[in-house]
Design a protein around this motif. Structure first.
Motif, short mmCIF file in Angstrom:
data_model
loop_
_atom_site.label_atom_id
_atom_site.label_comp_id
_atom_site.label_asym_id
_atom_site.label_seq_id
_atom_site.Cartn_x
_atom_site.Cartn_y
_atom_site.Cartn_z
N LEU A 3 0.84 -1.20 0.00
CA LEU A 3 0.00 0.00 0.00
C LEU A 3 0.87 1.24 0.00
O LEU A 3 1.82 1.35 0.77
N ARG A 4 0.53 2.20 -0.86
CA ARG A 4 1.37 3.40 -1.01
C ARG A 4 0.78 4.61 -0.31
O ARG A 4 0.88 5.73 -0.78
N PHE A 5 0.12 4.36 0.78
CA PHE A 5 -0.43 5.50 1.53
C PHE A 5 -0.33 5.22 3.03
O PHE A 5 -0.11 4.08 3.47
N SER A 6 -0.47 6.28 3.81
CA SER A 6 -0.35 6.18 5.27
C SER A 6 -1.73 6.14 5.89
O SER A 6 -2.71 6.63 5.32
N PHE A 7 -1.82 5.56 7.09
CA PHE A 7 -3.10 5.48 7.80
C PHE A 7 -3.18 6.49 8.94
O PHE A 7 -4.08 6.44 9.76
N HIS A 40 8.64 -7.43 -7.47
CA HIS A 40 8.36 -7.26 -6.04
C HIS A 40 8.96 -5.97 -5.49
O HIS A 40 9.24 -5.88 -4.30
N SER A 41 9.17 -4.98 -6.35
CA SER A 41 9.87 -3.77 -5.90
C SER A 41 9.18 -2.50 -6.37
O SER A 41 9.83 -1.52 -6.76
N GLN A 42 7.86 -2.49 -6.32
CA GLN A 42 7.14 -1.30 -6.75
C GLN A 42 7.43 -0.15 -5.78
O GLN A 42 7.48 -0.34 -4.57
N GLY A 43 7.61 1.03 -6.34
CA GLY A 43 7.78 2.21 -5.50
C GLY A 43 9.14 2.35 -4.86
O GLY A 43 9.27 2.95 -3.79
N LEU A 44 10.19 1.81 -5.48
CA LEU A 44 11.54 1.96 -4.92
C LEU A 44 11.95 3.44 -4.96
O LEU A 44 11.70 4.13 -5.95
N SER A 45 12.58 3.90 -3.88
CA SER A 45 12.99 5.30 -3.82
C SER A 45 14.42 5.50 -4.35
O SER A 45 14.86 6.63 -4.47
N SER A 79 13.61 -2.26 0.75
CA SER A 79 14.17 -3.24 -0.19
C SER A 79 13.50 -4.59 -0.01
O SER A 79 13.27 -5.01 1.13
N PRO A 80 13.20 -5.28 -1.11
CA PRO A 80 12.60 -6.62 -1.00
C PRO A 80 13.60 -7.67 -0.52
O PRO A 80 13.22 -8.80 -0.27
N PHE A 81 14.88 -7.30 -0.44
CA PHE A 81 15.91 -8.29 -0.09
C PHE A 81 16.22 -8.33 1.40
O PHE A 81 16.99 -9.18 1.85
#
Length: 954
Positions: free
Chosen positions: A280-284, A429-434, A471-473
């Motif tokens: 999820l790319r949002f904060s709660f 598996h790395s959507q949204g990497l900064s 990181s996914p790693f």
């Protein structure tokens, strides 16, 4: 719709409720049986079931197989025997046909949508059945301790598999939902479950399997009327305000109105599966104003709708299953309603890896080839605990097999599989990497190297935050430390930390690269390094630190031209041209120097380099490959097989390996003219392959069959094969018992083998120790005599006497008589030149027996007495004491000067209250010293040993 179909639909729609509430099960079963709707065998199963729920589940099988007609008859019986229950359910007319219809259509839609999976490399229109890919992973129902994490990180192969299985505490035979939502030891069932797993560990596959099982009607103890699947990847693309029912409709064929009716009717029997919370790319954090949402259809920002669901402000009785990576578990835990449960996918043990490979290939021959290839590589079989690596390996091997690649040519290097894994995770598996990929990989490598230098596998949160973004790693762990929680990170396994360290090194400039590696290769000689360092090739003359060896292997693999090309094409990462020449020069130097302790490692480096011409050049330095010191692992054998396949005319091998590797090495052994073999744990089933490997006309320097259990027929076959060789330098066959036939066969061979070159014959009998309290009175005897005297050794009588002694308690009168008979038999062997005895303790009585042998055997020149015995595994030595009473008698007694007596064991150095035969852990007490005392006539010398000398090392 006809009446039967209408009634059948009602039964299907309300089956879960019927299972729980029908009481008159046997009355209904009796009626169905009398009407011919129920066969006798299923009727008996229903009757034998203990509870009404179990009876109804048995009845379900009959209803499913019988179709609408049987379900209609069941409905008629319900009207008769359970009228009030039907009234509660609304009967057919009151039920609202549209809701039952839409649920059935929803299930059919799920079956159609979820039956197939699209793989990472699928072409347009390509799909694979989920059943051909899904293997249920191991699931743990608790948090692991820091010690457990470190154990798992650092173990490989068999030890890693044992750890995995020991950690697993979910019932493998139960359904996934039963494992996740079943009551715990206190009888509490969770309302919400966190299912944590690393990238590629199968979280989404597990979610898909749960949905498909429910829609297909697979029964489980935990029953839900309806399941909804909320994919967080899709939620990210939802714009504007959405009600909760609208969010749930995105991955469904149901309308938000239909979903609302289902939730209002039985929300406590609904499971919402939220897949990929970490994506999820949002904060709660900013939606406190929306926590008052109470209506399912009330619109709000997607974050707010999801938050009130997680917290239980809406649908408080609805069950939740949320999958996530470890990096988001802490956030999720702070939101999720109670009672909640933490679970984690551990991945695959070797059992699941095997099952996955079988499903993937669906061809027994290809499955065996692929699985044996992976099982032979400790690093790969360990990495296969990650399901996506199983997929990568299977996919790559299937392509290799279709190209006609042979196993012995080396299908894939370990490094190439790790590169494919990194590429798969970065792409999927790395959507949204900064960070850009090269920067991320460099940061990960820097962190990995720091861990390698400090020999650590767990990293503090602060140090990770300073170097790496999400990181996914990396895996995130929470540990209890005194009165607070501590957050730490790690790579998925130590092998990935080693891989990223190697990846970091190839990103360095040449000077930095050489400086870093020179320090690791010459760490023991820094003070005088300048005296011998080769300025052009500084790695020469050095040996990497032991914990750094895997990094060097990965460096070799990364410098392989094909792997290097893949990195360049995908991520513009080039392996500098100076890397491979430096590694090659070091390998050639190690090959020429003949450091045999590094030989298996050099073979692994050659395998990872995977360049045939260089392998041939490196192996030219070895006129003979001597790897007989320690048993080769299966991984070592695989690397050896590849290297020898590159050099088919290699002439001489000395190997030590397990019998289970015979088949793998068979062709190589068969074509090698000069052999020395030590084979462990040989059984009758291995003999055919062994004989084929030996062939005929070889120069057999030595053949040792250790810890073997061979029949008379197998012993005879082996001995016949030796007659067919050009020469036989030495033979050692271990058997658990010697029959009269075996004794005769061995005696005949010793006397008649014209190809044998040995001048001395050695016969060894051992009685293994089952426990410290159950040590044999006489553990081992080793006889040595000239070959010309072989006819004087009565092997049958000798072994029978040895056996009889160990069947009698030492305190018995019969013991002394039988032992005296054995010692007399030994003195009658005129050619006996040397004798080894292993006894738990040197007592005065045993000292007198040694003196008897010295005086009664005129040709005996050496007696070696060892205080101790072999443990039941035949490998571990249980040391014993040399008591002062025995030493004193040997010192004071006259002895024939032509016979040397060596006694070895532990001697207590205390002047009083010395250790006795009843003292435990004698080798761990500071008062006891390991000594060798030699007696030659009147001379006596004592030597304190730092190393334990075993009976067969004289």
């Amino acid at each position: 719709m006809d009446q039967d179909s209408e009634r059948a639909q009602f039964v299907d729609a309300h089956w879960k409720t019927l299972v729980q509430r029908v009481i008159m099960v046997m009355a209904i079963a009796d009626e169905l049986q009398s009407d011919g709707m129920l066969e006798w065998e299923p009727y008996c199963k229903i009757k034998a079931a203990v509870t009404n729920q179990q009876k109804m589940r048995e009845l379900y099988e009959v209803l499913q197989s019988g179709g609408d007609q049987v379900k209609s008859a069941f409905y008629s019986s319900l009207e008769k025997h359970e009228p009030y229950l039907l009234g509660d359910l609304g009967s057919i007319k009151l039920m609202g046909e549209s809701l039952a219809d839409c649920l059935n259509k929803y299930k059919m839609w799920i079956q159609k949508e979820y039956e197939y999976v699209t793989e990472y490399n699928s072409l347009p229109g390509e799909n694979v059945l989920l059943s051909e890919r899904f293997t249920q992973p191991l699931i743990i129902m608790r948090h692991r301790e820091r010690r457990e994490r470190e154990e798992e990180m650092c173990s490989v192969g068999e030890s890693f598999q044992q750890l995995l299985v020991s950690r697993n505490n979910a019932d493998k035979d139960s359904s996934i939902l039963d494992a996740l939502f079943g009551a715990d030891s206190k009888g509490i069932s969770p309302n919400s479950v966190i299912l944590q797993g690393n990238s590629g560990n199968g979280k989404s596959f597990t979610a898909q399997k749960i949905m498909l099982d429910w829609a297909s009607g697979k029964l489980c103890k935990v029953e839900f009327d309806c399941l909804f699947h909320l994919k967080c990847k899709e939620v990210n693309h939802v714009s504007g305000e959405q009600s909760l029912t609208e969010l749930l409709s995105y991955n469904s064929n149901l309308t938000s109105e239909q979903i609302s009716r289902i939730l209002q009717k039985s929300s406590e029997k609904v499971l919402i599966l939220i897949d990929g919370f970490d994506e999820l790319r949002f904060s709660f954090s900013d939606f406190s104003d929306h926590l008052k949402l109470k209506d399912l259809s009330e619109k709000a920002p997607r974050e707010a709708s999801l938050k009130v669901l997680l917290m239980g402000h809406i649908l408080s009785k609805t069950s939740l299953l949320v999958t996530t990576r470890s990096t988001a578990t802490n956030t999720l835990d702070s939101l999720l309603k109670h009672p909640k449960r933490f679970t984690e996918i551990m991945g695959f043990s070797e059992r699941e890896v095997k099952e996955y490979f079988q499903k993937f290939f669906q061809d027994e021959e290809l499955f065996i080839k692929a699985y044996e290839y992976v099982r032979s590589n400790e690093t790969l079989i360990t990495a296969c605990s990650i399901p996506v690596i199983c997929w990568i390996i299977c996919t790559v091997l299937r392509e290799r097999f279709s190209e006609g690649s042979d196993l012995t040519s080396g299908l894939e290097t370990t490094t190439s599989i790790y590169v494919d894994f990194v590429c798969t995770l970065l792409e999927h598996h790395s959507q949204g990497l900064s960070q850009p990929v090269p920067t991320l990989l460099r940061s990960l490598g820097q962190l990995a190297e720091r861990g390698m230098l400090d020999t650590q596998v767990l990293f503090e949160e602060k140090s990770v935050d300073e170097m790496v973004s999400a990181s996914p790693f990396l895996c995130k762990f929470l540990f209890k430390r005194r009165i607070r929680k501590e957050t730490m990170f790690s790579f998925m396994h130590l092998s990935f930390q080693e891989f990223f360290t190697a990846l970091y090194y190839i990103s360095q400039e040449e000077r930095e690269f050489l400086d870093k590696l020179t320090e690791r290769f010459h760490s023991q000689t820094q003070s005088y390094l300048s005296l011998y360092l080769d300025k052009d090739f500084p790695l020469k003359y050095g040996c990497p630190e032991p914990h750094f060896l895997p990094v060097v292997q990965f460096l070799c693999g990364l410098s392989n031209s094909e792997v290097s090309r893949s990195l360049q094409e995908m991520y513009n990462l080039s392996v500098p041209s100076f890397v491979q020449p430096q590694l090659r020069e070091w390998i050639l130097d190690m090959s020429k120097s003949g450091v045999y302790s590094y030989l298996p490692f050099i073979l692994h480096c050659l395998y990872e380099l995977h360049e045939k011409e260089f392998v041939q050049k490196a192996m030219e330095a070895w006129l003979e490959l001597d790897m007989s010191w320690d048993p080769l692992s299966r991984t070592d054998c695989w690397a050896l097989l590849y290297c020898l396949d590159c050099c088919p005319h290699f002439r001489s091998l000395k190997l030590n390996f397990a019998a289970s590797e015979l088949k793998m090495l068979q062709d190589v052994l068969c074509r090698t003219p000069k052999l020395g073999l030590t084979v462990q744990n040989v059984s009758d089933t291995d003999v055919t392959v062994l004989l084929s490997a030996l062939g005929e006309g070889k120069q057999l320097g030595e053949l040792k069959l250790n810890s073997s259990c061979l029949s008379d027929q197998s012993v005879q076959q082996v001995l016949k094969a030796l007659h067919k060789q050009k020469k036989v330098g030495g033979l050692q066959i271990s058997v658990k018992s010697i029959t009269a036939d075996t004794a005769l066969i061995l005696t005949d061979f010793l006397q008649s083998c014209s190809k044998a070159e040995w001048e001395e014959i050695r016969v060894n009998v051992v009685r293994l120790c089952l426990s410290i309290q159950n040590q044999p009175s006489l553990s081992e005897i080793i006889l040595n005599c000239p070959r010309s005297e072989a006819s004087n050794i009565d092997i049958k009588s000798f072994t029978e006497s040895f056996h009889n002694i160990n069947c009698i308690a030492e305190e018995s009168v019969d013991f002394d008589r039988n032992l005296h008979a054995l010692l007399t038999l030994l003195t009658s062997m005129s050619g006996l030149s040397a004798l080894n005895l292993s006894v738990p303790f040197l007592t005065e009585t045993w000292a007198s027996r040694v003196l008897f042998l010295v005086e009664s055997s005129p040709k005996l020149t050496v007696i070696n007495f060892h205080a101790g015995s072999w443990c039941s595994d035949g490998v571990k030595w249980l040391p014993g004491l040399l008591l002062e009473e025995g030493i004193k008698l040997l010192k004071e007694s006259a002895k024939r000067p032509e016979c040397i007596v060596n006694i070895r064991g532990f001697r207590c150095s205390k002047s009083s209250e010395r250790c006795s035969r009843h003292t435990e852990h004698i080798d761990q007490l500071s008062c006891n010293q390991r000594v060798t005392i030699q007696f030659c006539g009147d001379q006596c010398t004592e030597d304190i040993k730092l190393k334990l000398v075993l009976p067969d090392e004289n």
